[in-house]
Design a protein around this motif. Structure first.
Motif, PDB file in Angstrom:
ATOM      1  N   TYR A  15       9.360 -11.367  -4.488  1.00  0.00           N
ATOM      2  CA  TYR A  15       9.318  -9.935  -3.846  1.00  0.00           C
ATOM      3  C   TYR A  15       9.301 -10.160  -2.327  1.00  0.00           C
ATOM      4  O   TYR A  15       9.605  -9.583  -1.566  1.00  0.00           O
ATOM      5  CB  TYR A  15       8.281  -9.122  -4.253  1.00  0.00           C
ATOM      6  N   GLY A  16       8.033 -10.887  -2.141  1.00  0.00           N
ATOM      7  CA  GLY A  16       7.654 -11.375  -0.735  1.00  0.00           C
ATOM      8  C   GLY A  16       6.717 -10.239  -0.107  1.00  0.00           C
ATOM      9  O   GLY A  16       6.291  -9.511  -0.867  1.00  0.00           O
ATOM     10  N   VAL A  17       6.694 -10.308   1.206  1.00  0.00           N
ATOM     11  CA  VAL A  17       5.552  -9.586   1.886  1.00  0.00           C
ATOM     12  C   VAL A  17       6.125  -8.188   2.217  1.00  0.00           C
ATOM     13  O   VAL A  17       7.105  -7.881   2.772  1.00  0.00           O
ATOM     14  CB  VAL A  17       5.180 -10.505   3.178  1.00  0.00           C
ATOM     15  N   ASP A  18       5.082  -7.149   2.004  1.00  0.00           N
ATOM     16  CA  ASP A  18       5.518  -5.727   2.219  1.00  0.00           C
ATOM     17  C   ASP A  18       4.139  -5.272   2.949  1.00  0.00           C
ATOM     18  O   ASP A  18       3.190  -5.991   3.263  1.00  0.00           O
ATOM     19  CB  ASP A  18       6.087  -5.072   1.169  1.00  0.00           C
ATOM     20  N   GLN A  19       4.262  -3.927   3.331  1.00  0.00           N
ATOM     21  CA  GLN A  19       2.832  -3.186   3.657  1.00  0.00           C
ATOM     22  C   GLN A  19       1.759  -3.303   3.011  1.00  0.00           C
ATOM     23  O   GLN A  19       0.435  -3.703   3.275  1.00  0.00           O
ATOM     24  CB  GLN A  19       3.339  -1.783   4.234  1.00  0.00           C
ATOM     25  N   PHE A  20       1.866  -3.130   1.721  1.00  0.00           N
ATOM     26  CA  PHE A  20       0.626  -2.876   0.683  1.00  0.00           C
ATOM     27  C   PHE A  20       0.186  -4.580   0.637  1.00  0.00           C
ATOM     28  O   PHE A  20      -1.319  -4.518   0.677  1.00  0.00           O
ATOM     29  CB  PHE A  20       1.210  -2.562  -0.635  1.00  0.00           C
ATOM     30  N   SER A  21       0.902  -5.456   0.715  1.00  0.00           N
ATOM     31  CA  SER A  21       0.548  -6.883   0.532  1.00  0.00           C
ATOM     32  C   SER A  21      -0.472  -7.128   1.826  1.00  0.00           C
ATOM     33  O   SER A  21      -1.393  -7.854   1.955  1.00  0.00           O
ATOM     34  CB  SER A  21       1.695  -7.795   0.709  1.00  0.00           C
ATOM     35  N   TYR A  55      -1.517 -12.326  -2.928  1.00  0.00           N
ATOM     36  CA  TYR A  55      -0.379 -13.197  -3.111  1.00  0.00           C
ATOM     37  C   TYR A  55       0.262 -13.216  -4.322  1.00  0.00           C
ATOM     38  O   TYR A  55       1.566 -13.501  -4.383  1.00  0.00           O
ATOM     39  CB  TYR A  55      -1.213 -14.615  -3.120  1.00  0.00           C
ATOM     40  N   PHE A  56      -0.221 -12.686  -5.619  1.00  0.00           N
ATOM     41  CA  PHE A  56       0.565 -12.461  -6.760  1.00  0.00           C
ATOM     42  C   PHE A  56       1.508 -11.432  -6.651  1.00  0.00           C
ATOM     43  O   PHE A  56       2.857 -11.752  -6.884  1.00  0.00           O
ATOM     44  CB  PHE A  56      -0.574 -11.691  -7.803  1.00  0.00           C
ATOM     45  N   ARG A  57       1.425 -10.463  -5.641  1.00  0.00           N
ATOM     46  CA  ARG A  57       2.465  -9.584  -5.372  1.00  0.00           C
ATOM     47  C   ARG A  57       3.654 -10.372  -4.589  1.00  0.00           C
ATOM     48  O   ARG A  57       4.785  -9.924  -4.866  1.00  0.00           O
ATOM     49  CB  ARG A  57       2.021  -8.307  -4.588  1.00  0.00           C
ATOM     50  N   MET A  58       3.281 -11.123  -3.530  1.00  0.00           N
ATOM     51  CA  MET A  58       4.203 -11.923  -2.961  1.00  0.00           C
ATOM     52  C   MET A  58       5.020 -12.656  -3.763  1.00  0.00           C
ATOM     53  O   MET A  58       6.346 -12.581  -3.437  1.00  0.00           O
ATOM     54  CB  MET A  58       3.512 -12.585  -1.794  1.00  0.00           C
ATOM     55  N   PHE A  59       4.584 -13.501  -4.779  1.00  0.00           N
ATOM     56  CA  PHE A  59       5.280 -14.364  -5.512  1.00  0.00           C
ATOM     57  C   PHE A  59       5.871 -13.887  -6.750  1.00  0.00           C
ATOM     58  O   PHE A  59       6.460 -14.588  -7.678  1.00  0.00           O
ATOM     59  CB  PHE A  59       4.385 -15.587  -5.640  1.00  0.00           C
ATOM     60  N   SER A  60       5.706 -12.340  -6.929  1.00  0.00           N
ATOM     61  CA  SER A  60       6.259 -11.888  -8.223  1.00  0.00           C
ATOM     62  C   SER A  60       7.701 -11.653  -7.963  1.00  0.00           C
ATOM     63  O   SER A  60       8.569 -11.569  -7.089  1.00  0.00           O
ATOM     64  CB  SER A  60       5.470 -10.542  -8.256  1.00  0.00           C
ATOM     65  N   LYS A  61       8.183 -11.983  -9.388  1.00  0.00           N
ATOM     66  CA  LYS A  61       9.890 -11.629  -9.621  1.00  0.00           C
ATOM     67  C   LYS A  61       9.989 -10.398 -10.302  1.00  0.00           C
ATOM     68  O   LYS A  61      11.219 -10.080 -10.228  1.00  0.00           O
ATOM     69  CB  LYS A  61      10.241 -12.759 -10.467  1.00  0.00           C
TER      70      LYS A  61
END
Length: 133
Positions: A15-21, A55-61
């Protein structure tokens, strides 16, 4: 293969980085800094959990789920920003205008200050009432 290329390959399909992350990361770091000044284990733990979840959100598929979470965050953030802008505008106009509520429909009506006793007509229900501006 360079390290940058390996990182790009690792992040493909994630997923990568977004505003919520970003919000979770910065908020978690701020909570951990505050906990250092006040000695709160709860704040430190909460901040650490926020950073870990970011970080879990950033690396999530699971991209669709993370996108929905970000959209929900953006929705609530826009509501908060709008309400803060209303309070900011009202605070800036406090010397030149007064806000009254209509006695029947509770509609807020803005009138200029310093006009003495005036008759106010509600634009919504056409009720007339007298107030000192």
């Amino acid at each position: 293969m360079r390290l940058r290329d390996r990182f790009y390959q690792f992040m493909q399909g994630r997923y990568g980085v977004d505003q919520f992350s970003k919000f979770l990361t910065y908020g978690g770091i701020i909570l951990m800094i505050i906990s250092n000044f006040f000695g709160g284990l709860l704040l430190n733990s909460l901040g650490l959990l926020m950073v870990i979840y970011a970080y879990f959100r950033m690396f999530s598929k699971n991209i669709s789920k993370r996108y929905q979470e970000n959209q929900k965050y953006l929705h609530y953030a826009s509501i908060i920003k709008r309400s803060l802008n209303v309070y900011k505008r009202r605070f800036a106009e406090r010397k030149t205008h007064r806000i009254f509520k209509c006695p029947s429909c509770k509609q807020k009506i803005r009138v200029p200050k310093g006009k003495g006793k005036i008759e106010i007509t509600c634009p919504k229900c056409r009720t007339k009432f007298i107030r000192k501006s």
